[in-house]
Each structure stands twice: as structure tokens, then as C-alpha cells.
Design a protein around this motif. Structure first.
Motif, PDB file in Angstrom:
ATOM      1  N   VAL A 143     -12.620  49.947  -0.506  1.00  0.00           N
ATOM      2  CA  VAL A 143     -14.114  50.230  -0.037  1.00  0.00           C
ATOM      3  C   VAL A 143     -14.910  49.008  -0.339  1.00  0.00           C
ATOM      4  CG1 VAL A 143     -15.841  51.640  -1.456  1.00  0.00           C
ATOM      5  CG2 VAL A 143     -13.443  52.705  -1.053  1.00  0.00           C
ATOM      6  N   LEU A 144     -14.666  48.019  -1.128  1.00  0.00           N
ATOM      7  CA  LEU A 144     -15.233  47.011  -1.382  1.00  0.00           C
ATOM      8  C   LEU A 144     -15.525  46.193  -0.498  1.00  0.00           C
ATOM      9  CD1 LEU A 144     -13.716  45.496  -4.828  1.00  0.00           C
ATOM     10  CD2 LEU A 144     -15.837  46.520  -4.407  1.00  0.00           C
ATOM     11  N   GLN A 145     -14.518  46.201   0.710  1.00  0.00           N
ATOM     12  CA  GLN A 145     -15.089  45.441   2.008  1.00  0.00           C
ATOM     13  C   GLN A 145     -16.130  45.880   2.898  1.00  0.00           C
ATOM     14  OE1 GLN A 145     -13.282  42.581   2.088  1.00  0.00           O
ATOM     15  NE2 GLN A 145     -12.295  43.188   0.403  1.00  0.00           N
ATOM     16  N   ALA A 146     -16.605  47.031   2.354  1.00  0.00           N
ATOM     17  CA  ALA A 146     -17.867  47.540   3.148  1.00  0.00           C
ATOM     18  C   ALA A 146     -18.977  46.873   2.897  1.00  0.00           C
ATOM     19  CB  ALA A 146     -17.670  49.081   2.845  1.00  0.00           C
ATOM     20  N   TRP A 147     -18.820  46.255   1.550  1.00  0.00           N
ATOM     21  CA  TRP A 147     -20.032  45.488   1.057  1.00  0.00           C
ATOM     22  C   TRP A 147     -20.318  44.066   1.583  1.00  0.00           C
ATOM     23  CZ3 TRP A 147     -21.118  43.029  -4.105  1.00  0.00           C
ATOM     24  CH2 TRP A 147     -22.392  42.938  -4.406  1.00  0.00           C
ATOM     25  N   ALA A 148     -21.294  43.937   2.682  1.00  0.00           N
ATOM     26  CA  ALA A 148     -21.428  42.673   3.204  1.00  0.00           C
ATOM     27  C   ALA A 148     -22.897  42.305   2.948  1.00  0.00           C
ATOM     28  CB  ALA A 148     -21.325  43.015   4.782  1.00  0.00           C
ATOM     29  N   PRO A 149     -23.173  41.071   2.737  1.00  0.00           N
ATOM     30  CA  PRO A 149     -24.582  40.590   2.491  1.00  0.00           C
ATOM     31  C   PRO A 149     -25.415  40.748   3.694  1.00  0.00           C
ATOM     32  CG  PRO A 149     -23.028  38.574   2.634  1.00  0.00           C
ATOM     33  CD  PRO A 149     -22.322  39.871   2.542  1.00  0.00           C
ATOM     34  N   PRO A 150     -26.641  40.824   3.622  1.00  0.00           N
ATOM     35  CA  PRO A 150     -27.400  40.743   4.913  1.00  0.00           C
ATOM     36  C   PRO A 150     -27.387  39.530   5.623  1.00  0.00           C
ATOM     37  CG  PRO A 150     -28.986  40.219   3.051  1.00  0.00           C
ATOM     38  CD  PRO A 150     -27.481  40.628   2.624  1.00  0.00           C
ATOM     39  N   HIS A 151     -27.303  39.604   7.134  1.00  0.00           N
ATOM     40  CA  HIS A 151     -26.986  38.438   7.905  1.00  0.00           C
ATOM     41  C   HIS A 151     -28.120  37.699   8.011  1.00  0.00           C
ATOM     42  CE1 HIS A 151     -25.168  36.343  11.109  1.00  0.00           C
ATOM     43  NE2 HIS A 151     -26.197  36.276  11.680  1.00  0.00           N
ATOM     44  N   ALA A 152     -28.557  36.749   6.915  1.00  0.00           N
ATOM     45  CA  ALA A 152     -29.638  35.846   6.801  1.00  0.00           C
ATOM     46  C   ALA A 152     -29.521  34.520   7.502  1.00  0.00           C
ATOM     47  CB  ALA A 152     -29.559  35.295   5.283  1.00  0.00           C
ATOM     48  N   GLY A 153     -30.513  34.323   8.294  1.00  0.00           N
ATOM     49  CA  GLY A 153     -30.541  33.099   9.131  1.00  0.00           C
ATOM     50  C   GLY A 153     -30.856  32.020   7.961  1.00  0.00           C
ATOM     51  N   LEU A 154     -29.946  31.068   7.757  1.00  0.00           N
ATOM     52  CA  LEU A 154     -30.031  29.996   6.602  1.00  0.00           C
ATOM     53  C   LEU A 154     -30.754  28.694   7.105  1.00  0.00           C
ATOM     54  CD1 LEU A 154     -27.019  30.930   4.608  1.00  0.00           C
ATOM     55  CD2 LEU A 154     -29.381  31.701   3.919  1.00  0.00           C
ATOM     56  N   GLY A 155     -29.667  28.070   7.899  1.00  0.00           N
ATOM     57  CA  GLY A 155     -30.107  26.812   8.611  1.00  0.00           C
ATOM     58  C   GLY A 155     -30.767  25.776   7.525  1.00  0.00           C
TER      59      GLY A 155
END
Lengths: 224, 289
Positions: B51-63
């Protein structure tokens, strides 16, 4: 420059590292971290920027999962690379560059938590368009699956918020960054057995939280 | 290890994360097959991991990019050693300050007088000669008046001090002649100073006129060098950004291509399913023969 098309240098085998690794494998001209660090120490700014490009996502993900806020995670990630850049002349190479970065980032996260004196609150990204996400995921995942996964993500994030900082960090480093027990122990400055205990206790708390949210499939007969 | 003695928590975690040696791994695996309690615990914790694998951080554009600071910023922020006066103890600084004040007061000839009119503070050496002049102007010009005035003042002095009148009159006479000498000396000194200032001004003008072209050339050369360095730096930054942009475009293009291929594959699959469904519906709706 390493031209032998060797494997991408990763810290452990976590999904974050692997995602970056696969991205770099496509170019098939990968300089190792050590090579880039040596060039950076000689004053090559472009080499350091390559290191930033390689590690910004894992560091951001680590900070996000520990702190729980997108903006704070961005700040921590940026500050991590700034500090690394300033401290690069003092980097002796005794540890891996990635370990060094992780240590800086975790120290910053710890400082942030102490300074703010508050428990991390996990903000779910706002304004997420399900259809857009579905398009990103491709046809392998249906809208229903995607919504269910988002809901599960929210529940996990809430559960992580219940954990003490040490347990949360240990789980994040193990689950999402694939670090070994020994590496986590070095980063957290504690014995190996403490890392295992933190992981067990953290997983147990998460399990209870998930069960309270209706995930009955996790039930077991052993008292924890 | 049997059903009554369960696996230790740390061992179970090590087994879950596959960080046990081979004999221990085999032992734990055997126990998990035999012990339902530990088996259920193992399954639950493994489920949590899934279940933990479902937690993904937002797709942040860092650069993030580290850019060099400009020369001005570098000079402004460079660390310098502490000023020497910061290394001197405070008491020594205070003593030095008092000494400086005392010497300054001595040089400035600060005098504080108290009289019937109240306190009077005078500074400078010129004021003394001015007071001498005042005293001189107060004295009568005529020698006869002078002696009379002197005796009058002497009498007054006797009245105040007593016994010192014999020495007072000659002093007054000497002060008159001394004031005249001072006046002449001051006039000559003033003249000399004016001459010197005039001479030094003309010399300075000559020096400045002769050195100005070379200073201008050096300044122009310096400005040209700075401009050239700035242009080179901007060109480098532009090249760097172009390279980065090119790389990003290529990565994005590849990702788009993969996505398009996947979408095509998905569409074909859907069409095929729909075709099968239509065939099925048509077959089902066809009149039974």
C-alpha cells in the motif's frame, strides 16, 4: 567520463533512484557521481549542475515525504544543493556523494521540524485533474484505478503523519529510497537494531491505521 | 523455533526487507510455513509495504541550477579578516580614546575660564593672540598714558593681589611689544602661506593636466575589459541554457512518442473489443433458425 555503458550509479534500489537511472540510461554516456564531484571541485559548474539534475528529484521526494509540504520540500531541496555546493571543497569522498546529500537534506528537514515545532502535515496536491493524470499514466490504468490509488495515497499520507519523525524517516529511506539498514543507521546516527525496531513499529502503526480505514485484508492473528 | 516461540520483530523486519543471511532466511521461511501467527503478521506487514507504494510525491518541476554570482556580488559577500581594532581589548581602546582626546585638547589649546561673567571656553592659539591684541587695544598708545595706565592697573592689581604691583607694570609693557612682534610675524606667515598655496595649486594643475589622458585611457581600457568579460559570460550562460533546453525538448519528445504509441495501442485494443462486442450483439440479436 565513463563510456562503458555501465549501470547508473544509484543509492540503493529505490523507485526514485531507479526512475532517474532509467532516464539517464537512455543517453548512454553517464559520468559517475565521483567523476562529476571531482570536476565540480575543480570548478566545473556544469558538472555540479549535472549532479543537481540527477539528484534533485530523489532529494525533493525525500523532503516531501518527511515534511509533507510541497513548498517546504522545494525549499529544503534547494537549500540542500546550495549547502552542498558551498561545502563541496570540504567533501572528502569518504562517503558516497548521495549519502552526503541525503544527510544534508535530513538535517535540514530535522531543523525545519524543530524550528516550526509542529508535526508535518501532508498536503495533497491541489487541483489535480484526474483525466490529465489518467493521460499521464497511459492506458494501463483506468480512471477507477487511478481514483482508488489517489485515495490510497491520501490514506498513506495521513498514516505517515501519525509516526514520530525517526520512524517516518526510516520508512521513507527504506521504502522509497532503497537504503540498507546500515545506511539508514549511519544517516540517523543510531544502532542497526534501532533502525529495525523503528521500521517494525512504524509499519505496525501504519497497519493499524490502514485497518481503521477499512483495509481489512491486512488483519493478522499476531498481537504486535 | 516453534509455534509458541515467534520470530523476533527485528528478524521479521530483516526478512521482509531481505536483509538476512541465507541460513537465517531459510529458518524464518520454515517457521512462517509452520506458524500461522507469524505468517499472518508477515503477510500484513508485506501488505502495508504494498500500500505504501501508492504514495507518490507531486510531480514538481524543479530544475534547480547553480549559477555563478557576479563579480560585484562576490566582492560584496567575500569573507574578510576582522578589522585590527576589533582584536584590541576594550580597555585599551578606551585608554587610547582618552589619550587622543587629551592630545587633541592640548593641541587645540582648550582653556576654560571662570569669572564674573560666568564660564568662558576658548580654543585655538589664535584666540590667545587676539586676546593679547584686545589687551593691547585696551592699553593707551601714549607712553605717558601707558605708564599712567600701567600704574593704574598696577594699583588695581595691588588692590586685588597685594605685593605684586612691582612686577605688573614691566609685564604689561613687555606684552605690548610682544603683541606688535606677533602681528608682524602673523602677517608675514600669512603672506608666506598664500604664496605656498598659490605655488602648489599651479603645480597641481600642471600634474593633473599632464596625467589626465593616461588615466582616461586606463579607465576606458578597464571598461572595455569588463564589457568583454560580461559578454563572454553571457554567451556562456546562453550556450548552457540552450543545451539544457535542447536536452529537455529531446526528453519530452521521447516521452510524448512513447505516450502516443501507448494511446494508439490502447485505441486499437478498444476498437477490437468493441468490434467483438458488436459481433456478439449481432449474433445474439440475430433470429434463431
Amino acid at each position: 567520463m565513463n563510456w562503458d555503458f555501465g549501470p547508473f550509479p544509484t543509492f540503493g534500489g529505490g523507485p526514485e533512484s531507479n526512475r532517474i537511472a532509467s532516464k539517464f540510461d537512455t543517453f548512454r554516456m553517464v559520468a559517475t557521481d565521483e567523476e562529476l564531484v571531482a570536476k565540480s571541485m575543480a570548478g566545473d559548474l556544469e558538472s555540479f549542475n549535472q549532479l543537481v539534475l540527477r539528484w534533485e528529484r530523489p532529494i525533493y521526494a525525500l523532503a516531501y515525504r518527511v515534511l509533507g509540504r510541497d513548498e517546504d520540500a522545494r525549499d529544503v531541496a534547494q537549500e540542500t544543493f546550495l549547502r552542498a555546493f558551498r561545502a563541496l571543497p570540504g567533501f572528502k569522498g569518504q562517503a558516497k556523494f548521495s549519502s552526503w546529500l541525503y544527510r544534508i537534506a535530513l538535517n535540514l528537514c530535522r531543523d525545519w521540524i524543530r524550528r516550526k515545532k509542529r508535526t508535518p502535515v501532508v498536503d495533497m496536491p491541489e487541483g489535480v485533474d484526474i483525466a490529465e493524470l489518467a493521460a499521464e499514466q497511459g492506458p494501463v490504468e483506468s480512471i477507477e484505478d487511478l481514483v482508488a490509488r489517489q485515495e490510497m495515497s491520501r490514506i498513506v499520507a495521513e498514516g505517515m503523519k501519525l509516526l514520530p519523525e525517526e520512524q517516518r524517516t526510516a520508512i521513507v529511506l527504506k521504502e522509497y529510497h532503497g537504503l540498507t539498514f546500515q545506511e539508514i543507521a549511519e544517516l540517523q546516527g543510531c544502532p542497526l537494531s534501532t533502525v529495525k525496531t523503528r521500521l517494525y513499529q512504524g509499519l505496525s502503526v501504519l497497519r493499524k491505521h490502514l485497518e481503521s480505514q477499512g483495509m481489512t485484508s491486512l488483519n493478522s492473528g499476531r498481537a504486535s | 523455533m516453534n509455534d509458541t516461540i515467534h520470530i523476533e520483530n527485528e528478524t521479521l523486519v530483516a526478512y521482509i526487507y531481505d536483509e538476512v543471511d541465507a541460513p537465517e532466511k531459510a529458518r524464518v521461511a520454515r517457521h512462517l510455513q509452520q506458524c500461522a501467527t507469524c505468517g499472518a503478521e508477515y503477510a500484513a506487514l508485506t501488505g502495508v509495504r504494498t500500500v505504501l507504494q501508492a504514495w507518490a510525491p507531486p510531480h514538481a518541476g524543479l530544475g534547480f541550477t547553480v549559477v555563478p554570482r557576479t563579480e560585484a556580488e562576490q566582492s560584496a559577500r567575500v569573507l574578510r579578516p576582522a578589522p585590527w581594532w576589533n582584536t584590541v581589548p576594550v580597555w585599551a581602546q578606551a585608554v587610547a580614546a582618552i589619550l587622543v582626546l587629551a592630545v587633541s585638547a592640548a593641541v587645540a589649546n582648550i582653556q576654560v575660564r571662570s569669572g564674573a561673567d560666568g564660564f568662558a571656553v576658548t580654543t585655538g592659539w589664535m584666540s590667545q593672540s587676539a586676546s593679547a591684541r584686545e589687551r593691547t587695544s585696551e592699553l593707551p598708545r601714549d607712553p605717558a598714558d601707558l605708564s599712567a595706565g600701567a600704574s593704574a592697573k598696577a594699583e588695581a592689581a595691588i588692590g586685588r593681589e597685594g605685593g605684586a604691583a612691582a612686577t605688573r607694570a614691566p609685564v604689561a609693557t613687555a606684552s605690548v611689544t610682544g603683541a606688535e612682534d606677533w602681528k608682524a610675524a602673523l602677517v608675514s606667515l600669512e603672506q608666506q602661506l598664500r604664496n605656498e598655496i598659490r605655488t602648489s595649486r599651479s603645480a597641481d594643475a600642471v600634474v593633473r593636466t599632464s596625467s589626465r589622458p593616461s588615466a582616461d585611457e586606463a579607465t576606458i581600457r578597464r571598461v572595455q575589459e569588463l564589457l568583454a568579460a560580461s559578454e563572454a559570460r553571457q554567451e556562456r550562460q546562453l550556450a548552457l541554457r540552450l543545451t539544457q533546453f535542447n536536452r529537455d525538448v529531446n526528453v519530452q519528445r521521447q516521452a510524448d512518442l512513447v505516450r502516443i504509441q501507448q494511446l494508439f495501442g490502447h485505441s486499437e485494443g478498444e476498437i477490437s473489443k468493441q468490434r467483438q462486442m458488436l459481433n456478439y450483439v449481432m449474433r445474439a440479436s440475430a433470429p434463431q433458425q
